[in-house]
Design a protein around this motif. Structure first.
Motif, PDB file in Angstrom:
ATOM      1  N   LEU A 294       0.823  -1.208   0.000  1.00  0.00           N
ATOM      2  CA  LEU A 294       0.000   0.000   0.000  1.00  0.00           C
ATOM      3  C   LEU A 294       0.859   1.261   0.000  1.00  0.00           C
ATOM      4  N   LEU A 295       1.989   1.211   0.679  1.00  0.00           N
ATOM      5  CA  LEU A 295       2.920   2.338   0.660  1.00  0.00           C
ATOM      6  C   LEU A 295       3.369   2.619  -0.778  1.00  0.00           C
ATOM      7  N   ALA A 296       3.768   1.571  -1.495  1.00  0.00           N
ATOM      8  CA  ALA A 296       4.214   1.739  -2.880  1.00  0.00           C
ATOM      9  C   ALA A 296       3.074   2.236  -3.765  1.00  0.00           C
ATOM     10  N   GLY A 297       1.905   1.664  -3.598  1.00  0.00           N
ATOM     11  CA  GLY A 297       0.763   2.071  -4.417  1.00  0.00           C
ATOM     12  C   GLY A 297       0.324   3.490  -4.147  1.00  0.00           C
ATOM     13  N   ALA A 298       0.303   3.895  -2.866  1.00  0.00           N
ATOM     14  CA  ALA A 298      -0.095   5.252  -2.515  1.00  0.00           C
ATOM     15  C   ALA A 298       0.908   6.273  -3.016  1.00  0.00           C
ATOM     16  N   CYS A 299       2.186   5.923  -2.932  1.00  0.00           N
ATOM     17  CA  CYS A 299       3.230   6.820  -3.446  1.00  0.00           C
ATOM     18  C   CYS A 299       3.081   6.993  -4.952  1.00  0.00           C
ATOM     19  N   LEU A 300       2.826   5.913  -5.656  1.00  0.00           N
ATOM     20  CA  LEU A 300       2.635   5.963  -7.101  1.00  0.00           C
ATOM     21  C   LEU A 300       1.439   6.830  -7.464  1.00  0.00           C
ATOM     22  N   GLN A 301       0.323   6.639  -6.759  1.00  0.00           N
ATOM     23  CA  GLN A 301      -0.865   7.438  -7.066  1.00  0.00           C
ATOM     24  C   GLN A 301      -0.654   8.904  -6.722  1.00  0.00           C
ATOM     25  N   GLY A 302       0.079   9.172  -5.662  1.00  0.00           N
ATOM     26  CA  GLY A 302       0.358  10.555  -5.305  1.00  0.00           C
ATOM     27  C   GLY A 302       1.168  11.277  -6.360  1.00  0.00           C
ATOM     28  N   VAL A 303       1.984  10.517  -7.108  1.00  0.00           N
ATOM     29  CA  VAL A 303       2.813  11.097  -8.163  1.00  0.00           C
ATOM     30  C   VAL A 303       2.069  11.171  -9.492  1.00  0.00           C
ATOM     31  N   ALA A 304       1.409  10.076  -9.866  1.00  0.00           N
ATOM     32  CA  ALA A 304       0.843   9.953 -11.213  1.00  0.00           C
ATOM     33  C   ALA A 304      -0.650  10.243 -11.292  1.00  0.00           C
ATOM     34  N   GLY A 305      -1.361  10.253 -10.164  1.00  0.00           N
ATOM     35  CA  GLY A 305      -2.802  10.471 -10.191  1.00  0.00           C
ATOM     36  C   GLY A 305      -3.593   9.184 -10.075  1.00  0.00           C
ATOM     37  N   TYR A 306      -2.982   8.068 -10.387  1.00  0.00           N
ATOM     38  CA  TYR A 306      -3.612   6.756 -10.186  1.00  0.00           C
ATOM     39  C   TYR A 306      -2.518   5.721 -10.023  1.00  0.00           C
ATOM     40  N   GLY A 307      -2.903   4.533  -9.550  1.00  0.00           N
ATOM     41  CA  GLY A 307      -1.899   3.488  -9.428  1.00  0.00           C
ATOM     42  C   GLY A 307      -1.991   2.646  -8.173  1.00  0.00           C
ATOM     43  N   ILE A 308      -2.694   3.111  -7.129  1.00  0.00           N
ATOM     44  CA  ILE A 308      -2.743   2.307  -5.913  1.00  0.00           C
ATOM     45  C   ILE A 308      -3.429   0.974  -6.177  1.00  0.00           C
TER      46      ILE A 308
ATOM     47  N   VAL B 123      -4.614  16.134 -13.910  1.00  0.00           N
ATOM     48  CA  VAL B 123      -4.835  14.694 -13.815  1.00  0.00           C
ATOM     49  C   VAL B 123      -5.000  14.276 -12.361  1.00  0.00           C
ATOM     50  N   ARG B 124      -4.078  14.721 -11.514  1.00  0.00           N
ATOM     51  CA  ARG B 124      -4.130  14.314 -10.107  1.00  0.00           C
ATOM     52  C   ARG B 124      -5.383  14.841  -9.420  1.00  0.00           C
ATOM     53  N   ALA B 125      -5.782  16.075  -9.741  1.00  0.00           N
ATOM     54  CA  ALA B 125      -6.945  16.666  -9.092  1.00  0.00           C
ATOM     55  C   ALA B 125      -8.245  16.024  -9.572  1.00  0.00           C
ATOM     56  N   ASN B 126      -8.454  15.965 -10.891  1.00  0.00           N
ATOM     57  CA  ASN B 126      -9.715  15.451 -11.419  1.00  0.00           C
ATOM     58  C   ASN B 126      -9.882  13.951 -11.168  1.00  0.00           C
ATOM     59  N   MET B 127      -8.816  13.187 -11.364  1.00  0.00           N
ATOM     60  CA  MET B 127      -8.931  11.756 -11.119  1.00  0.00           C
ATOM     61  C   MET B 127      -9.140  11.472  -9.639  1.00  0.00           C
ATOM     62  N   SER B 128      -8.547  12.256  -8.773  1.00  0.00           N
ATOM     63  CA  SER B 128      -8.755  12.067  -7.334  1.00  0.00           C
ATOM     64  C   SER B 128     -10.198  12.355  -6.963  1.00  0.00           C
ATOM     65  N   ALA B 129     -10.772  13.425  -7.537  1.00  0.00           N
ATOM     66  CA  ALA B 129     -12.167  13.748  -7.257  1.00  0.00           C
ATOM     67  C   ALA B 129     -13.083  12.625  -7.728  1.00  0.00           C
ATOM     68  N   PHE B 130     -12.808  12.092  -8.927  1.00  0.00           N
ATOM     69  CA  PHE B 130     -13.618  10.983  -9.430  1.00  0.00           C
ATOM     70  C   PHE B 130     -13.465   9.754  -8.546  1.00  0.00           C
ATOM     71  N   PHE B 131     -12.224   9.393  -8.217  1.00  0.00           N
ATOM     72  CA  PHE B 131     -11.996   8.200  -7.405  1.00  0.00           C
ATOM     73  C   PHE B 131     -12.646   8.324  -6.031  1.00  0.00           C
ATOM     74  N   LEU B 132     -12.685   9.541  -5.483  1.00  0.00           N
ATOM     75  CA  LEU B 132     -13.296   9.729  -4.170  1.00  0.00           C
ATOM     76  C   LEU B 132     -14.777   9.388  -4.218  1.00  0.00           C
ATOM     77  N   VAL B 133     -15.493   9.961  -5.197  1.00  0.00           N
ATOM     78  CA  VAL B 133     -16.923   9.683  -5.326  1.00  0.00           C
ATOM     79  C   VAL B 133     -17.146   8.220  -5.689  1.00  0.00           C
ATOM     80  N   ALA B 134     -16.347   7.705  -6.639  1.00  0.00           N
ATOM     81  CA  ALA B 134     -16.494   6.316  -7.064  1.00  0.00           C
ATOM     82  C   ALA B 134     -16.235   5.347  -5.906  1.00  0.00           C
ATOM     83  N   SER B 135     -15.317   5.693  -5.018  1.00  0.00           N
ATOM     84  CA  SER B 135     -15.024   4.827  -3.874  1.00  0.00           C
ATOM     85  C   SER B 135     -16.228   4.718  -2.948  1.00  0.00           C
ATOM     86  N   PHE B 136     -16.930   5.824  -2.749  1.00  0.00           N
ATOM     87  CA  PHE B 136     -18.136   5.776  -1.911  1.00  0.00           C
ATOM     88  C   PHE B 136     -19.230   4.960  -2.597  1.00  0.00           C
ATOM     89  N   PHE B 137     -19.339   5.073  -3.922  1.00  0.00           N
ATOM     90  CA  PHE B 137     -20.262   4.211  -4.663  1.00  0.00           C
ATOM     91  C   PHE B 137     -19.901   2.746  -4.432  1.00  0.00           C
TER      92      PHE B 137
END
Length: 243
Positions: A16-30, A161-175
């Protein structure tokens, strides 16, 4: 209480550390990186514990990148996500635990194929709806929802990319969480697994802030997809053997 050994908990946190670091850099990847690894560590770590961790990560990323957020572009993908959630919930209700491994493996491999297919769809309303539906469907079942939505953002700039994909993933995660609860895939055990693994996400997110302009994501992509492909194939084989 979590049905995991101490070694499994440590390995899960590292994944999870590796995945979170990747997503923090690229916008997705965890999901793309961590989900296959977590499945190999123990299948009970996906999808619910990983999705709960993804909620924490996406909240942190939305806050960090809020200045680049363009919510009007995200709303179409979120609309598609509603359809993807309903379809995923129906799939989870219908499949058995053995069938889950088979579906997990298939969807992981589909995600890998989407990432290497060279498709370059434009960022418009129709493609956003389709990508949102596919991403949420895959994300609910496997916690790997990045590839479909990443396709339509591949030509955009990093902060957007990081902002919009994060917003989408946040809502999608609650779904996805709603679908998992309704289908019986999120209970006390999954909450306990989340509690012992979220430190890895917090450390990975902090580390991504140090590496955001230094980490060569394009160079790492083949390795990440290779890991996902091996784990997806392993899950597919396990699912076929259990039939």
């Amino acid at each position: 209480m979590t049905d995991l050994t101490l070694l499994q908990i440590i390995l899960a946190n590292l994944a999870l550390l590796a995945g979170a670091c990747l997503q923090g850099v690229a916008g997705y990847g965890i999901g793309t990186l961590a989900a296959p690894l977590l499945f190999l560590i123990s299948p009970i770590l996906v999808p619910a514990p990983l999705i709960l961790n993804a909620v924490i990560l996406t909240i942190l990323m939305v806050v960090r990148n809020r200045g680049a957020l363009q919510i009007r572009e995200v709303r179409f993908a979120i609309g598609g996500g509603v359809a993807g959630t309903l379809l995923a919930g129906g799939t989870l209700v219908l499949i058995s635990p053995k069938g889950f491994e088979l579906v997990f493996g298939i969807l992981i491999l589909i995600g890998v194929l989407l990432s290497v297919a060279g498709l370059r769809p434009t960022l418009n309303a129709r493609n956003s709806v389709l990508a949102g539906a596919a991403s949420t469907y895959m994300g609910t079942i496997t916690a790997v929802g990045g590839p479909p939505i990443a396709l339509i953002y591949q030509n955009q700039k990093g902060p957007l990319v990081r902002a919009n994909m994060s917003a989408f993933f946040l809502v999608a995660s609650f779904f996805s969480i709603a679908a998992l609860v309704a289908s019986g895939y999120l209970g006390q055990r999954e909450l306990q697994l989340f509690a012992v693994t979220f430190p890895g996400v917090l450390i990975g997110f902090w580390l991504s802030g140090k590496l955001v302009n230094r980490m060569p994501f394009d160079g790492l992509k083949p390795i990440i997809l290779g890991i996902a492909a091996v784990a997806g194939a392993a899950a597919l084989i396990r699912g076929l053997m259990s039939l």
